[in-house]
Motif scaffolding. Sequence first.
Motif: not given
Length: 106
Positions: A1-5, A33-54
Amino acid sequence: MFKLVIVTDSDRASGFRLAGAEVYEADGMEEARAAIPPLLHKDDIGIVAVNEEYMLGLDEKLMDRIEKMHRPLIIPIPSKKKEVDRRTYIERLLRKAIGYNIVLKR
């Protein structure tokens, strides 16, 4: 199951943690900016919700890569500083997710 981050500021982080999401706190644009790119390569993450400003502050190269990805799905969390038309926001998310414009009626 994928995680929501969630990548958000400290004001909203506690609420998302209470909902059971994994949260990355970013106290500013640089931390986001530093936190988002590593999350894009994790296999267990399905959705990443990010503040619109970011999301608006990400560089164009990263945004192009995000738009071409199938997973994880990156979605913006509406800004708390501006009034958002919820219907328009949901329609925009649906159009981006499925490629069609769906009109919501009451």
